[in-house]
Design a protein around this motif. Structure first.
Motif, PDB file in Angstrom:
ATOM      1  N   GLU A 138     -15.463  10.848  -2.743  1.00  0.00           N
ATOM      2  CA  GLU A 138     -15.477  12.055  -1.910  1.00  0.00           C
ATOM      3  C   GLU A 138     -15.848  11.769  -0.463  1.00  0.00           C
ATOM      4  N   ARG A 139     -16.523  10.655  -0.186  1.00  0.00           N
ATOM      5  CA  ARG A 139     -16.924  10.335   1.182  1.00  0.00           C
ATOM      6  C   ARG A 139     -15.868   9.517   1.931  1.00  0.00           C
ATOM      7  N   SER A 140     -14.817   9.126   1.241  1.00  0.00           N
ATOM      8  CA  SER A 140     -13.789   8.309   1.882  1.00  0.00           C
ATOM      9  C   SER A 140     -12.795   9.175   2.644  1.00  0.00           C
ATOM     10  N   GLU A 141     -12.363   8.680   3.789  1.00  0.00           N
ATOM     11  CA  GLU A 141     -11.332   9.365   4.564  1.00  0.00           C
ATOM     12  C   GLU A 141      -9.953   8.775   4.316  1.00  0.00           C
ATOM     13  N   ALA A 142      -9.866   7.792   3.438  1.00  0.00           N
ATOM     14  CA  ALA A 142      -8.580   7.157   3.150  1.00  0.00           C
ATOM     15  C   ALA A 142      -7.692   8.087   2.334  1.00  0.00           C
ATOM     16  N   THR A 143      -6.396   7.881   2.448  1.00  0.00           N
ATOM     17  CA  THR A 143      -5.426   8.648   1.670  1.00  0.00           C
ATOM     18  C   THR A 143      -4.458   7.733   0.926  1.00  0.00           C
ATOM     19  N   ASN A 144      -4.749   6.430   0.929  1.00  0.00           N
ATOM     20  CA  ASN A 144      -3.780   5.481   0.377  1.00  0.00           C
ATOM     21  C   ASN A 144      -4.346   4.736  -0.823  1.00  0.00           C
ATOM     22  N   ALA A 145      -3.495   3.885  -1.402  1.00  0.00           N
ATOM     23  CA  ALA A 145      -3.865   3.075  -2.556  1.00  0.00           C
ATOM     24  C   ALA A 145      -3.103   1.765  -2.489  1.00  0.00           C
ATOM     25  N   SER A 146      -3.661   0.768  -3.152  1.00  0.00           N
ATOM     26  CA  SER A 146      -3.001  -0.525  -3.270  1.00  0.00           C
ATOM     27  C   SER A 146      -2.353  -0.613  -4.644  1.00  0.00           C
ATOM     28  N   VAL A 147      -1.093  -1.040  -4.684  1.00  0.00           N
ATOM     29  CA  VAL A 147      -0.406  -1.261  -5.954  1.00  0.00           C
ATOM     30  C   VAL A 147       0.222  -2.638  -5.922  1.00  0.00           C
ATOM     31  N   GLY A 148       0.147  -3.333  -7.045  1.00  0.00           N
ATOM     32  CA  GLY A 148       0.706  -4.674  -7.093  1.00  0.00           C
ATOM     33  C   GLY A 148       1.128  -5.053  -8.492  1.00  0.00           C
ATOM     34  N   HIS A 185       0.853  -1.183   0.000  1.00  0.00           N
ATOM     35  CA  HIS A 185       0.000   0.000   0.000  1.00  0.00           C
ATOM     36  C   HIS A 185       0.893   1.238   0.000  1.00  0.00           C
ATOM     37  N   VAL A 186       0.430   2.293  -0.674  1.00  0.00           N
ATOM     38  CA  VAL A 186       1.234   3.503  -0.820  1.00  0.00           C
ATOM     39  C   VAL A 186       0.413   4.742  -0.508  1.00  0.00           C
ATOM     40  N   GLU A 187       1.117   5.812  -0.200  1.00  0.00           N
ATOM     41  CA  GLU A 187       0.545   7.157  -0.102  1.00  0.00           C
ATOM     42  C   GLU A 187       1.124   7.994  -1.241  1.00  0.00           C
ATOM     43  N   GLY A 188       0.378   9.028  -1.604  1.00  0.00           N
ATOM     44  CA  GLY A 188       0.895   9.985  -2.578  1.00  0.00           C
ATOM     45  C   GLY A 188       0.581   9.681  -4.022  1.00  0.00           C
ATOM     46  N   LEU A 189      -0.334   8.730  -4.292  1.00  0.00           N
ATOM     47  CA  LEU A 189      -0.660   8.395  -5.681  1.00  0.00           C
ATOM     48  C   LEU A 189      -1.517   9.489  -6.305  1.00  0.00           C
ATOM     49  N   GLU A 190      -1.121   9.942  -7.471  1.00  0.00           N
ATOM     50  CA  GLU A 190      -1.897  10.911  -8.230  1.00  0.00           C
ATOM     51  C   GLU A 190      -2.667  10.191  -9.339  1.00  0.00           C
ATOM     52  N   PRO A 191      -3.819  10.734  -9.777  1.00  0.00           N
ATOM     53  CA  PRO A 191      -4.557  10.099 -10.875  1.00  0.00           C
ATOM     54  C   PRO A 191      -3.708  10.004 -12.140  1.00  0.00           C
ATOM     55  N   PHE A 192      -3.710   8.854 -12.766  1.00  0.00           N
ATOM     56  CA  PHE A 192      -2.980   8.683 -14.020  1.00  0.00           C
ATOM     57  C   PHE A 192      -3.528   9.618 -15.090  1.00  0.00           C
ATOM     58  N   ASP A 193      -4.841   9.903 -15.006  1.00  0.00           N
ATOM     59  CA  ASP A 193      -5.471  10.814 -15.972  1.00  0.00           C
ATOM     60  C   ASP A 193      -4.755  12.156 -16.015  1.00  0.00           C
ATOM     61  N   ASP A 194      -4.285  12.635 -14.835  1.00  0.00           N
ATOM     62  CA  ASP A 194      -3.661  13.950 -14.766  1.00  0.00           C
ATOM     63  C   ASP A 194      -2.296  13.984 -15.441  1.00  0.00           C
ATOM     64  N   LEU A 195      -1.716  12.812 -15.675  1.00  0.00           N
ATOM     65  CA  LEU A 195      -0.410  12.751 -16.328  1.00  0.00           C
ATOM     66  C   LEU A 195      -0.519  12.680 -17.844  1.00  0.00           C
ATOM     67  N   ILE A 219      -3.670  -0.839  -9.880  1.00  0.00           N
ATOM     68  CA  ILE A 219      -3.733   0.445  -9.177  1.00  0.00           C
ATOM     69  C   ILE A 219      -5.143   0.546  -8.596  1.00  0.00           C
ATOM     70  N   ILE A 220      -5.251   0.475  -7.269  1.00  0.00           N
ATOM     71  CA  ILE A 220      -6.553   0.461  -6.595  1.00  0.00           C
ATOM     72  C   ILE A 220      -6.577   1.595  -5.574  1.00  0.00           C
ATOM     73  N   PRO A 221      -7.076   2.776  -5.937  1.00  0.00           N
ATOM     74  CA  PRO A 221      -7.117   3.887  -4.977  1.00  0.00           C
ATOM     75  C   PRO A 221      -8.298   3.769  -4.013  1.00  0.00           C
ATOM     76  N   PHE A 222      -8.035   4.028  -2.752  1.00  0.00           N
ATOM     77  CA  PHE A 222      -9.091   4.060  -1.739  1.00  0.00           C
ATOM     78  C   PHE A 222      -9.564   5.486  -1.452  1.00  0.00           C
ATOM     79  N   ASP A 223      -8.918   6.475  -2.052  1.00  0.00           N
ATOM     80  CA  ASP A 223      -9.226   7.888  -1.779  1.00  0.00           C
ATOM     81  C   ASP A 223      -9.934   8.565  -2.950  1.00  0.00           C
ATOM     82  N   ASN A 224     -10.501   7.768  -3.893  1.00  0.00           N
ATOM     83  CA  ASN A 224     -11.112   8.365  -5.097  1.00  0.00           C
ATOM     84  C   ASN A 224     -12.610   8.576  -4.939  1.00  0.00           C
TER      85      ASN A 224
END
Length: 541
Positions: free
Chosen positions: A251-261, A205-215, A244-249
């Motif tokens: 608006e009601r989620s309080e998560a800030t992380n994502a799963s990457v594998g 699990h990671v912090e700091g993932l940005e949407p791939f769309d923005d790149l 790439i599985i974001p848990f912060d995508n």
């Protein structure tokens, strides 16, 4: 721990806890044993429409609303955990070595929005813990940090030895996963099915993932109603893929992380034990510039995990006074997120059979052979699909054609399960789901299945000749696309199956769903119209 129970369930993952709750809700005395403790990290975090539907079906069929909550992300936030992402997109981006990503190499499926499912991304340590607490609320006796050391089955009872004492029961449900004591005792590892898929994984699990769309440049984005970041994104390349599985995508989620594998074909990417899991992960993705750019800012927030071969299987999964859950029986690979579909299909069938066995007082092996048939069918279907996908990753033309095939079959299997949900909503009768119990695996009697099976046979041969180097990739791709173009059970005005230029489809668009339903009820082949579209759409949908 008491001396005697009706059922002992070993293992408190989603299958074990949900099964224990169903049995206890029916008045049985259930002991749930867990070698570890909760909350705990595990993967299997992304749902599909069918996995959400099956959670809803199990909740409705067995009158366990807490399970039904899992089918809707808003209910998950309200009732289960404040850390839950949405999965309103399934995206695939294909990458060639040392080349930037091109939008022409992307695919996106956006599922429809219906009231009985809204898929999510689960932080499993929260969801699994919730299901254990639910089991306790329904009267299950739960013991954690209690390792099963032996299971003995006689004609009259089951004896379960643990490092904290012994319990006897009429029946044992083994949800302990890959380290099943009972499977070892009974020799179930011997003569198990040989699986073609051969993959391994590196994940965290990671912090700091940005949407791939923005790149991406504007011309490389799908331009549909949802971003790629609004669901599960798969970066695909020759011999592997990255989830790439974001848990912060949401608006009601309080998560800030994502799963990457990272999941890798072992013949293409053999394990390099000279470097750490993290070093190997970054070395592999460095060959794909935009994958590397996507993950450049992230930081791991839990230890990296690196596995050996993921695939495993047992010879059988049931017998006198016992059965194994599907994940104890076997596992293939996380590609396409079928694991939770299989889990809840298995819960639906096996819990029904066990409750009937208690009504009759008959726990003979013959009563549970249907579980063996289901688990073997799930395993072999997943193995064919995923092994085929790995073969297709070698060239984008082949991958593009294969992805259209996957989209076609998953959409129509979704429709078949939705059909039963619509009938249940209209009638209010849980027995609308009973026909699904009579199929080897739910969906096997869908009217398009014979045609799909013939297509799979032809496509499988094409992929084999392609990977053997006997035909070029464009020829293998053409075989797949021609099969799709000729398929009368696929409505070409909804999605141009067989057109090599087709990429994206957005079923959140009511007009597109309406066109599909109109075709199904008026212009589809007779067997499709009568066996798949013979329902009224409920007002709530």
């Amino acid at each position: 721990m008491n001396d005697t129970y009706d059922v002992v369930v070993g293992g408190s993952g989603m299958a074990g806890s949900t099964t224990a709750t169903i049995l206890a809700n029916d008045g049985l005395d259930v002991l749930l044993l867990e070698a570890g403790t909760h909350p705990r990290f595990t993967i299997g975090e992304a749902l599909l429409p069918q996995s959400s539907m099956w959670m809803w079906i199990v909740g409705e069929y067995f009158d366990i609303p807490e399970v039904g909550y899992l089918s809707d992300v808003n209910a998950v936030i309200d009732e289960v955990t404040h850390s839950c992402g949405i999965k309103h997109s399934v995206g695939f981006t294909y990458h060639e070595r040392n080349q930037p990503f091109s939008g022409e190499y992307g695919h996106q499926l956006i599922p429809p929005s219906l009231p009985f499912y809204s898929e999510g991304h689960f932080v499993r340590e929260h969801v699994d813990h919730y299901l254990v607490r639910t089991a306790i609320d329904y009267g299950v006796t739960y013991l954690d940090e209690t390792a099963i050391t032996d299971v003995e089955i006689t004609d009259d009872e089951v004896t379960v030895d643990t490092d904290r004492g012994t319990a006897t029961a009429d029946f044992f449900v083994d949800a302990t996963g890959s380290h099943s004591v009972l499977a070892e005792t009974l020799g179930y590892h011997e003569h198990a099915p040989e699986l073609e898929t051969d993959s391994r994984a590196i994940f965290t699990h990671v912090e700091g993932l940005e949407p791939f769309d923005d790149l991406l440049a504007d011309e490389d984005r799908p331009h549909q109603s949802n971003r790629l970041h609004d669901g599960t994104l798969h970066h695909v390349f020759d011999g592997g893929w990255l989830w790439i599985i974001p848990f912060d995508n949401f608006e009601r989620s309080e998560a800030t992380n994502a799963s990457v594998g990272l999941v890798l074909d072992r013949s293409t990417y053999p394990l390099d034990e000279s470097v750490s899991a993290e070093e190997e992960f970054y070395r592999i993705i460095s060959a794909f510039p935009d994958v590397e750019r996507h993950l450049e800012p992230v930081e791991a927030v839990r230890p990296w995990v690196r596995t050996g071969r993921l695939q495993r299987a047992l010879r059988r999964s049931s017998g006198e006074r016992h059965y194994m859950t599907n994940n104890t029986y076997g596992f293939v690979d996380p590609l396409y997120s079928n694991g939770l579909i299989d889990t809840f299909e298995s819960i639906f069938l096996s819990s029904s059979l066990l409750l009937e066995a208690f009504e009759d007082g008959d726990f003979s092996a013959e009563r549970f052979t249907r579980i063996d048939e289901l688990h073997r069918k799930q395993l072999l279907d997943a193995d064919f699909t995923i092994a085929s996908a790995y073969k297709a990753t070698g060239d984008f033309e082949v991958w593009n054609a294969w992805t259209q095939m996957w989209l076609a079959q998953i959409l129509f299997h979704d429709l078949y399960i939705q059909r039963h949900c619509f009938k249940y909503v209209a009638s209010g009768r849980p027995d609308e789901f009973d026909p699904l119990r009579e199929e080897t695996a739910p969906g096997d009697r869908a009217p398009f299945v014979p045609e799909k099976a013939a297509m799979y046979h032809t496509i499988g041969d094409a992929l084999d000749t392609y990977t053997a180097g006997e035909v070029p990739p464009e020829q293998a791709a053409r075989v797949i696309l021609d099969e799709l173009q000729c398929a009368e059970w696929l409505p070409k005005h909804v999605y141009p199956w067989g057109d090599e230029r087709a990429r994206h489809v957005d079923f959140s668009n009511p007009e597109l769903v309406g066109a599909l339903l109109e075709w199904g009820k008026t212009d589809s082949p007779t067997h499709i119209r009568e066996g798949l579209f013979d329902f009224d759409v409920p007002e709530m949908a």
